[in-house]
Design a protein around this motif. Structure first.
Motif, PDB file in Angstrom:
ATOM      1  N   TYR A   1     100.389 -78.632 -45.873  1.00 62.51           N
ATOM      2  CA  TYR A   1     101.833 -78.494 -46.072  1.00 62.51           C
ATOM      3  C   TYR A   1     102.469 -79.834 -46.454  1.00 62.51           C
ATOM      4  O   TYR A   1     103.677 -79.914 -46.608  1.00 62.51           O
ATOM      5  CB  TYR A   1     102.505 -77.959 -44.812  1.00 62.51           C
ATOM      6  CG  TYR A   1     102.270 -76.479 -44.569  1.00 62.51           C
ATOM      7  CD1 TYR A   1     102.952 -75.524 -45.294  1.00 62.51           C
ATOM      8  CD2 TYR A   1     101.354 -76.046 -43.615  1.00 62.51           C
ATOM      9  CE1 TYR A   1     102.748 -74.163 -45.080  1.00 62.51           C
ATOM     10  CE2 TYR A   1     101.143 -74.687 -43.381  1.00 62.51           C
ATOM     11  CZ  TYR A   1     101.844 -73.758 -44.121  1.00 62.51           C
ATOM     12  OH  TYR A   1     101.631 -72.421 -43.905  1.00 62.51           O
ATOM     13  N   GLY A   2     101.664 -80.877 -46.551  1.00 64.39           N
ATOM     14  CA  GLY A   2     102.209 -82.178 -46.917  1.00 64.39           C
ATOM     15  C   GLY A   2     102.989 -82.818 -45.783  1.00 64.39           C
ATOM     16  O   GLY A   2     102.755 -82.528 -44.606  1.00 64.39           O
ATOM     17  N   VAL A   3     103.904 -83.674 -46.165  1.00 65.31           N
ATOM     18  CA  VAL A   3     104.725 -84.417 -45.193  1.00 65.31           C
ATOM     19  C   VAL A   3     106.164 -83.940 -45.311  1.00 65.31           C
ATOM     20  O   VAL A   3     106.667 -83.760 -46.420  1.00 65.31           O
ATOM     21  CB  VAL A   3     104.648 -85.941 -45.477  1.00 65.31           C
ATOM     22  CG1 VAL A   3     105.588 -86.723 -44.583  1.00 65.31           C
ATOM     23  CG2 VAL A   3     103.211 -86.434 -45.307  1.00 65.31           C
ATOM     24  N   SER A   4     106.805 -83.734 -44.175  1.00 67.19           N
ATOM     25  CA  SER A   4     108.232 -83.369 -44.212  1.00 67.19           C
ATOM     26  C   SER A   4     109.062 -84.618 -43.951  1.00 67.19           C
ATOM     27  O   SER A   4     108.610 -85.538 -43.269  1.00 67.19           O
ATOM     28  CB  SER A   4     108.544 -82.328 -43.142  1.00 67.19           C
ATOM     29  OG  SER A   4     108.473 -82.930 -41.867  1.00 67.19           O
ATOM     30  N   GLN A   5     110.260 -84.610 -44.494  1.00 65.95           N
ATOM     31  CA  GLN A   5     111.171 -85.742 -44.268  1.00 65.95           C
ATOM     32  C   GLN A   5     112.566 -85.228 -43.933  1.00 65.95           C
ATOM     33  O   GLN A   5     113.050 -84.292 -44.582  1.00 65.95           O
ATOM     34  CB  GLN A   5     111.286 -86.593 -45.526  1.00 65.95           C
ATOM     35  CG  GLN A   5     109.983 -87.169 -46.013  1.00 65.95           C
ATOM     36  CD  GLN A   5     110.220 -88.023 -47.239  1.00 65.95           C
ATOM     37  OE1 GLN A   5     110.689 -89.148 -47.144  1.00 65.95           O
ATOM     38  NE2 GLN A   5     109.922 -87.488 -48.406  1.00 65.95           N
ATOM     39  N   ASP A   6     113.159 -85.831 -42.943  1.00 62.95           N
ATOM     40  CA  ASP A   6     114.552 -85.544 -42.607  1.00 62.95           C
ATOM     41  C   ASP A   6     115.231 -86.854 -42.256  1.00 62.95           C
ATOM     42  O   ASP A   6     114.558 -87.851 -41.970  1.00 62.95           O
ATOM     43  CB  ASP A   6     114.630 -84.590 -41.400  1.00 62.95           C
ATOM     44  CG  ASP A   6     114.149 -83.195 -41.734  1.00 62.95           C
ATOM     45  OD1 ASP A   6     114.906 -82.445 -42.378  1.00 62.95           O
ATOM     46  OD2 ASP A   6     113.009 -82.860 -41.368  1.00 62.95           O
ATOM     47  N   TRP A   7     116.541 -86.826 -42.255  1.00 62.88           N
ATOM     48  CA  TRP A   7     117.303 -88.016 -41.884  1.00 62.88           C
ATOM     49  C   TRP A   7     118.303 -87.634 -40.796  1.00 62.88           C
ATOM     50  O   TRP A   7     119.182 -86.793 -41.029  1.00 62.88           O
ATOM     51  CB  TRP A   7     118.035 -88.584 -43.098  1.00 62.88           C
ATOM     52  CG  TRP A   7     117.134 -89.334 -44.009  1.00 62.88           C
ATOM     53  CD1 TRP A   7     116.935 -90.688 -44.041  1.00 62.88           C
ATOM     54  CD2 TRP A   7     116.262 -88.795 -45.036  1.00 62.88           C
ATOM     55  NE1 TRP A   7     116.006 -91.006 -45.006  1.00 62.88           N
ATOM     56  CE2 TRP A   7     115.581 -89.883 -45.625  1.00 62.88           C
ATOM     57  CE3 TRP A   7     115.991 -87.506 -45.481  1.00 62.88           C
ATOM     58  CZ2 TRP A   7     114.647 -89.706 -46.644  1.00 62.88           C
ATOM     59  CZ3 TRP A   7     115.055 -87.332 -46.494  1.00 62.88           C
ATOM     60  CH2 TRP A   7     114.398 -88.421 -47.064  1.00 62.88           C
TER      61      TRP A   7
END
Lengths: 287, 81
Positions: A139-145
């Motif tokens: 699923y790869g890498v998730s990113q949030d801020w």
């Protein structure tokens, strides 16, 4: 597709050189509302696909002719496989005798990078990344801020007269603004579906001087986040972090946090599926 | 006197170990964060994606080439999709 076929060098070459590439998020998650004309055009394409009984679905590749006519489609189950998508594109290029686009034209038409995030006065963004470490699907890498106000991030730093060794608890509502993003990438991406069930976050002043205060962070988290429709998901994590603070300028100079151990257990109708995951947090630097 | 020297030496060693442990922790956490960042494939961003479907239609018509339209849910830019 992001980490499978769309990261394949041959696919990237073909899509970049011969075709006008565009992606559209159907729900515009985190992206803001889409213009009316864009919605209307996508609806037109969907209607044409439906009328011609072509493959479809929310995640799908469509090839449109220069006059807007729908040429064909490829559903995600096929389009995510480079061994299917590559011949699909090569056939189009050969049949339509497409010449490669000029590099200048490609560069000129590419969308500009989004502007860096800007926090409210004295606020800051914490960049949260997660990924599975051994899941059978990539699923790869998730990113949030996570955006914290000045009042919120100051709960991570000690009072002016603190001595090394002193500890305090970061308020739950501040920790939760960060922790709600600590779920792995997967079919349910909505942060609003996260519920913090249990957590602790203890800060300890490690070294204290007039110029620099170093604070260690130790925490635990139990977070509910459904993996997909009709399933339950549970994150359990142990976390460590370290931040530095400049008391003279009253600013955070660094913030790092990572999971020591983290597991995501999702449960549908069958037995639970535990998967190891990793969580990482870093302070977003001012542009 | 000797007891006092032993106590102070132990205290100094303890402090040194504590500082060392703090730096080691920081290096370990930093490396873990960097590992996750490095594993983030951004190859798909090499594609010169245009800003919108309407802009793609305009370019396609102008250059007389087809459109590759990829639809999805969520946000492809953040991996939340």
């Amino acid at each position: 597709m992001r980490v499978s076929s769309l990261s394949n060098e041959r696919v990237i070459d073909l899509v970049s050189a011969y075709i006008v590439p565009v992606w559209v998020s159907r729900d515009s998650y985190q992206l803001g509302p889409r213009p009316k004309e864009e919605k209307a055009e996508l609806s037109r394409v969907d209607r044409e696909r439906s009328a011609r009984h072509l493959d479809g679905g929310a995640v799908c590749v469509y090839l449109l002719a220069p006059d807007g006519t729908l040429k064909t489609t490829l559903k995600v189950q096929k389009a995510s496989k480079p061994e299917i998508l590559i011949p699909f594109l090569e056939k189009l290029i050969e049949t339509d005798r497409l010449p490669p686009r000029q590099p200048e034209a490609r560069r000129a038409s590419a969308a500009p990078k989004r502007a860096p995030r800007r926090s409210e006065k004295d606020g800051l963004f914490l960049h949260v990344l997660t990924r599975f470490t051994q899941h059978r699907t990539n699923y790869g890498v998730s990113q949030d801020w996570a955006e914290l106000t000045a009042e919120e991030w100051r709960s991570f730093v000690p009072a002016a007269d603190v001595r090394a060794g002193a500890s305090w608890e970061v308020p739950g509502k501040v920790a939760d603004k960060l922790f709600r993003y600590f779920y792995p990438p997967g079919p349910n991406w909505r942060a609003a579906d996260s519920t913090v069930l249990n957590r602790s976050l203890t800060a300890t002043a490690v070294t204290v001087s007039d110029k620099k205060v170093r604070v260690s962070l130790h925490g635990t988290l139990e977070l509910s986040h459904p993996f997909g429709i009709g399933t339950e998901g549970r994150v359990r994590a142990k976390l460590s972090g370290i931040l530095t603070y400049d008391p003279g300028r009253r600013v955070l100079t660094s913030f790092l946090m990572a999971s020591e151990e983290a597991e995501f257990v999702w449960q549908g109708k069958g037995p639970p599926h535990p998967d190891k995951m990793v969580i990482a947090v870093e302070m977003e630097r001012a542009p | 006197m000797r007891r006092r020297i032993v106590f102070l030496t132990a205290l100094a060693c303890g402090a040194a170990v504590s500082v060392w442990a703090g730096e080691a922790d920081e290096a370990r956490i930093r490396e873990r964060v960097e590992q996750v960042k490095r594993s983030n494939s951004e190859a798909w961003q090499k594609v010169p994606w245009v800003a919108s479907l309407t802009e793609a239609r305009r370019l396609s018509e102008k250059e007389r080439i087809p459109i590759f339209l990829f639809t999805h849910d969520g946000n492809i830019e953040t991996g939340r999709c």
